[in-house]
Motif scaffolding. Sequence first.
Motif, PDB file in Angstrom:
ATOM      1  N   TYR B 310      38.834  56.455  30.469  1.00  0.00           N
ATOM      2  CA  TYR B 310      39.573  55.334  29.861  1.00  0.00           C
ATOM      3  C   TYR B 310      41.003  55.762  29.601  1.00  0.00           C
ATOM      4  CZ  TYR B 310      35.574  52.239  29.051  1.00  0.00           C
ATOM      5  OH  TYR B 310      34.520  51.397  29.219  1.00  0.00           O
ATOM      6  N   GLY B 311      41.913  54.799  29.537  1.00  0.00           N
ATOM      7  CA  GLY B 311      43.295  55.103  29.154  1.00  0.00           C
ATOM      8  C   GLY B 311      44.254  55.253  30.320  1.00  0.00           C
ATOM      9  N   HIS B 313      44.976  52.893  32.612  1.00  0.00           N
ATOM     10  CA  HIS B 313      45.741  51.650  32.681  1.00  0.00           C
ATOM     11  C   HIS B 313      44.857  50.554  32.075  1.00  0.00           C
ATOM     12  CE1 HIS B 313      47.579  48.064  34.487  1.00  0.00           C
ATOM     13  NE2 HIS B 313      48.695  48.810  34.629  1.00  0.00           N
ATOM     14  N   PRO B 314      45.431  49.610  31.338  1.00  0.00           N
ATOM     15  CA  PRO B 314      44.604  48.563  30.708  1.00  0.00           C
ATOM     16  C   PRO B 314      43.731  47.814  31.719  1.00  0.00           C
ATOM     17  CG  PRO B 314      46.873  48.437  29.916  1.00  0.00           C
ATOM     18  CD  PRO B 314      46.860  49.484  30.994  1.00  0.00           C
ATOM     19  N   ASP B 317      40.848  50.020  32.570  1.00  0.00           N
ATOM     20  CA  ASP B 317      39.926  50.021  31.421  1.00  0.00           C
ATOM     21  C   ASP B 317      39.050  48.769  31.446  1.00  0.00           C
ATOM     22  OD1 ASP B 317      41.100  52.333  30.661  1.00  0.00           O
ATOM     23  OD2 ASP B 317      42.096  51.557  28.856  1.00  0.00           O
ATOM     24  N   TYR B 318      39.694  47.631  31.765  1.00  0.00           N
ATOM     25  CA  TYR B 318      38.955  46.370  31.802  1.00  0.00           C
ATOM     26  C   TYR B 318      37.897  46.397  32.918  1.00  0.00           C
ATOM     27  CZ  TYR B 318      37.825  41.527  32.742  1.00  0.00           C
ATOM     28  OH  TYR B 318      37.144  40.372  32.977  1.00  0.00           O
ATOM     29  N   LYS B 320      36.545  49.045  34.320  1.00  0.00           N
ATOM     30  CA  LYS B 320      35.509  50.019  33.978  1.00  0.00           C
ATOM     31  C   LYS B 320      34.546  49.422  32.950  1.00  0.00           C
ATOM     32  CE  LYS B 320      35.164  54.571  31.698  1.00  0.00           C
ATOM     33  NZ  LYS B 320      34.205  55.406  32.452  1.00  0.00           N
ATOM     34  N   GLY B 321      35.125  48.795  31.927  1.00  0.00           N
ATOM     35  CA  GLY B 321      34.282  48.199  30.886  1.00  0.00           C
ATOM     36  C   GLY B 321      33.347  47.131  31.455  1.00  0.00           C
TER      37      GLY B 321
END
Lengths: 136, 379
Positions: B310-311, B313-314, B317-318, B320-321
């Motif tokens: 995580y971390g 790039h936003p 992150d999205y 991946k989430g």
Amino acid sequence: MKFFLKTAPLLAGLLSFSVFADVAVIVNPSNNSELSKSDISKIFLGKSKTFSNGESVVAVNLKSNSATRDSFQKEVLGKSKSQVKAYWSKLIFTGKGKPLKEFNNDKEVIAFIASTPNAIGYVDSSQVDGSVKVVN
Amino acid sequence: MKKKLIYTSLMAALISLPSQAEITFNGFASIVAGTTTSSSDSLYGYNDNIDFKEGSLFALQASSDLGEGLGVTVQIASKGADDWEPEFKWAFLSYDATDELRILAGRQRAPFYMYSDFLDVSYAYPWITPPTGVYDLAFDTYDGLSAIYTTSFNEVDASFHAIYGRTTDKINAFGNEITPDVGNLTGLSSTFTYNWLTLRASYFIADTTLPFSDLEALAQGWQQAGFEDVANNTRISEDSSSFLELGFQVNYDAIIIVGEYTNLEIDNSPLPEEDSYYVMAGYQFDNILVHVTYGVDDNVSDIYTSDIPYGLHPDIDYLKGTTEGFLYSQETEEEYVTVGLRYDFHDSAAFKLEYTDFSNKNNSNNDAGLVRAALVTVF
């Protein structure tokens, strides 16, 4: 001697019961194939389609409400009425088997077998006449 | 004169036709009522409103012997779960090359499971339907070829069923109706029966494409972010898949014991590896069969995004989430116990009653109790 007289019919009764009660498995008189109980069972379960002489088999049933059919299925096939029905529905609904021809009574079965060389059926043993051959 | 001869033989052929093209009709039906035992429960399409449609079905089969070993069989089934829309389950030409070898061409059932061939014929087995935890492949029918070889080695009856084909029948999954493409479906099932014991094994491979729009959107996101491998894993496109089944059946006097294990894997896909099994034991009292089944269904996902931190790039992150949310949601550890009875009250019909207690170790909100009653028949 008296003892023997009493036991002999009893023994005979037991013996024939352990074979096929009062059911006679019959074929056309011209059919000279050897048929064991397991051969007969395979034929009526659709597993075997030819006699030992190479002829194709036409096996026939009595109608499902027949008591003779019940005892034949119990003693030769070792299955209850609903087990046989369930077994055949597997074959029928997968296109692997066609239901066996059914006849209303012993007379019709005997007449069919007497006129069809490669047929096999069963009837109440008291009904058997000279037009067919008993194999058990 | 010659013309007349041709005409007469043609007439003869036509006259003899009806007897050859005799069509046999058979059918079967299940009328199933079911309800969950608590208002918050839902299971296998049932909730706490008594339903008569979800498990009910009618089917009609027509078959004809064309002579010389050639036959044709068509089976149409209409299921309540599909809003009674009729569907061709079987439609094939069969050729009996010998007494032992039969070739089928057309639409047919894939022999994935022990009860596949007669999956809908409830009359032919103890339960109302075989255990859903194991019998949960998205499709059961394919179009193609198969060969069935039946023989016996001394006292052992053996049957080998090899198939090749493809299926593109619409399926419903994750709330979407999609058109899958399961191609090069190739496999073999073999069954051995000795006296009271039956052993079965089957193995299938295929190239699987399942075009889910949500997964496609995710895959495009990964692709734009430069993660080609992750994008490919997220897409279910021509992914090599394998299915293994092992089963046994004991029919000893009044005792019946059945077990099946299955493993399904779709490589390079976001779908979990599925391991499922059940064991059933039953006892036949005259015309009543009492049975109990225990089953387990384990789905384990490969979290193929775990290496990406995580971390970065936003947007990543999205992605991946969302991806991991989907992967974890696919993991299950389910367990069920079904107790039931089958009462053969008629020559051609049976009554069945079952209670299933279902639990999901990962999410106890999915725990449920289900009662079903059925009338099943063959005709």
